[in-house]
Design an enzyme around this catalytic site. Structure first.
Site, PDB file in Angstrom:
ATOM      1  N   TRP A   1       0.129 -50.196 -44.538  1.00  0.00           N
ATOM      2  CA  TRP A   1       0.309 -51.337 -43.633  1.00  0.00           C
ATOM      3  C   TRP A   1      -0.676 -52.425 -44.066  1.00  0.00           C
ATOM      4  CZ3 TRP A   1      -2.576 -52.068 -38.506  1.00  0.00           C
ATOM      5  CH2 TRP A   1      -2.038 -53.138 -37.778  1.00  0.00           C
TER       6      TRP A   1
ATOM      7  N   ASP B   1      -3.956 -43.069 -38.228  1.00  0.00           N
ATOM      8  CA  ASP B   1      -3.278 -44.179 -37.567  1.00  0.00           C
ATOM      9  C   ASP B   1      -1.940 -43.630 -37.082  1.00  0.00           C
ATOM     10  OD1 ASP B   1      -1.786 -46.405 -36.855  1.00  0.00           O
ATOM     11  OD2 ASP B   1      -2.523 -47.644 -38.506  1.00  0.00           O
TER      12      ASP B   1
ATOM     13  N   LYS C   1       5.591 -49.208 -30.205  1.00  0.00           N
ATOM     14  CA  LYS C   1       6.929 -48.849 -30.636  1.00  0.00           C
ATOM     15  C   LYS C   1       7.567 -47.785 -29.765  1.00  0.00           C
ATOM     16  CE  LYS C   1       4.498 -50.062 -33.672  1.00  0.00           C
ATOM     17  NZ  LYS C   1       3.758 -50.898 -34.598  1.00  0.00           N
TER      18      LYS C   1
END
Ligand code: PLA
Length: 419
Positions: free
Chosen positions: A144, A225, A261
């Site tokens: 990311w 993460d 999300k």
């Protein structure tokens, strides 16, 4: 005559920065007036009509919150809403986690996943210094994009470990294991818990065991993460498997957790940071000390976190009926994404689009790393109004039964035209 510039911030000191690529893409998509435009940029779930989806369970939680006669807008404590962070920790670690039972977990509510990565980075920058700790953060190649700037902004240098194998479009496990074995002892290693962004490629449970073994031998520090729990397999527990395995193996580690999300709470910024101490007689005392310093860092940065998203998440996480409904909602999202993967692959194979397309269904989670080149991505945008990041990543949720054929034909045309 206009006076000469007397700014303290001339261009040499403050050069014009480039626009954030992902948010720039979102802006360009909005400005595009083509009726055919397709948004495959940011990783936000869309329903089959291409619209944002407010999860039905979130609507219910919202009703519960709004009809509470005691609703107010007071400050949360510095560490956030305890009914949220405790359940968030359980969601990640498992309700029967020994670490939770032994009180060696410190949890802080953060400004979603980004804020959690940042708080973790700040904590490590300040405190990860004793006994030969290597302050370099190893991130997957690719990762990311924001990981790089979050860590470097707090003064922690970044290095990469191999991850994506361009040939197989799968995991370069040998390269990854070798890099972790070659890294200096006690390096910080950032790991995506599941549904890797941008590649959609996750290690298998056996590969996670090998990764843990090397990391243990080298005394590396795991920084997880977890931004897509529930999106990889559709199953919350299965998607937490890697984290739980590492905790069982006795690692001291940290977790940056996002609910953007999986609860569709993007703009509400609901997330948490968890510190887990290794099992030891003084683990609870260590955890208490760590929590006290996290509170100081939090206070100086945001004082205390925003309340609404945490309340929504807490309402869902604490009510068994709502929790069950959430799992159903998650299956709806992950199921639609899987259906789009299958449809895209079969269309490209049907057209005989040059190349192999099995990776579209092999990869999991929100994204597919298509293998399209930067030039092909640019052509998709200029000729077909398709918006995706230039590394060839597509957010699968941007596809639906109305635009998938258009997109597949566009890919077919661009791949044939640029071979
Ligand atoms: N970690 C990973 C791996 C992510 O992909 C994202 C979001 C985050 C953390 C942070 O999300 P949060 O702060 O909203 O919790 N990645 C997005 C958006 C969805 C972004 O870049 O900010 C993406 O499209 O990559």
């Amino acid at each position: 005559m206009a006076p000469l510039s007397t700014t303290s911030f001339p261009a040499e000191a403050v050069p014009q920065a480039p626009e954030d690529p992902l948010f720039g893409l979102m802006r360009a998509y909005k400005a595009d007036e083509s009726p055919n435009k397709v948004d495959l940029g940011i990783g936000a779930y869309r329903d089959n009509n291409g619209k944002p989806w407010v999860l039905p369970v979130v609507k219910k939680a919202d009703d519960v919150i709004r009809s509470d006669p005691d609703l107010n807008h007071e400050y949360l404590p510095i560490a956030g809403l305890a009914s949220f962070t405790s359940k968030a920790a359980e969601l990640s670690l498992g309700a029967s986690s020994a670490a939770l039972a032994e009180k060696r977990v410190a949890s802080v509510q953060t400004i979603s996943g980004t804020g959690a990565v940042h708080l973790g980075a700040l904590f490590l920058a300040k405190f990860y210094k004793v006994d030969g700790a290597n302050r370099t953060v190893y991130v997957s190649n690719p990762t990311w994009a924001n990981h790089n700037q979050i860590f470097t902004n707090v003064g922690l240098p970044i290095a990469t470990y191999p991850y994506f194998d361009k040939q197989t479009k799968g995991l370069d496990i040998q390269g990854m294991l070798k890099a972790l074995a070659d890294a200096p002892e006690r390096s910080i290693v950032l790991l995506h818990a599941c549904a890797h962004n941008p590649t959609g490629v996750d290690p298998s449970p056996e590969q996670w065991r090998d990764i843990a073994e090397v990391m243990k031998a080298k005394k590396h520090f795991p920084f997880f993460d977890t931004a897509y729990q529930g999106f990889a397999s559709g199953d919350l527990d299965r998607d937490a498997g890697a984290i739980r395995y590492f905790v069982e193996q006795g690692f001291e580690l940290v977790i940056a957790q996002s609910f953007s999300k999986n609860l569709g709470l993007y703009g509400e910024r609901a997330g948490a940071f968890h510190y887990v101490a290794a099992p030891a007689s003084d683990a609870t005392a260590t955890t208490t000390r760590v929590a006290s310093q996290l509170a100081i860092l939090q206070r100086s940065e945001i004082s205390n976190p925003p309340i609404y998203g945490a309340k929504v998440a807490s309402t869902v996480l604490n009510d068994p009926a709502l929790f069950a409904e959430w799992q159903e909602n998650l299956r709806t999202m992950s199921g639609r994404i899987i259906a789009m993967r299958e449809a895209l692959r079969s269309k490209l194979e049907e057209y005989g689009t040059p190349g192999t397309w099995n990776h579209i269904t092999d990869q999991i989670g929100m994204f597919s790393f298509t293998g399209l080149s930067e030039a092909q991505v640019a052509k998709l945008r200029s000729d077909f109004h398709v918006y995706m990041t230039k590394n060839g990543r597509i957010s699968m949720a941007g596809l639906n039964t109305s635009n998938i054929e258009y997109f597949a034909k566009a890919v077919d045309s661009v791949v044939r035209g640029t071979q």
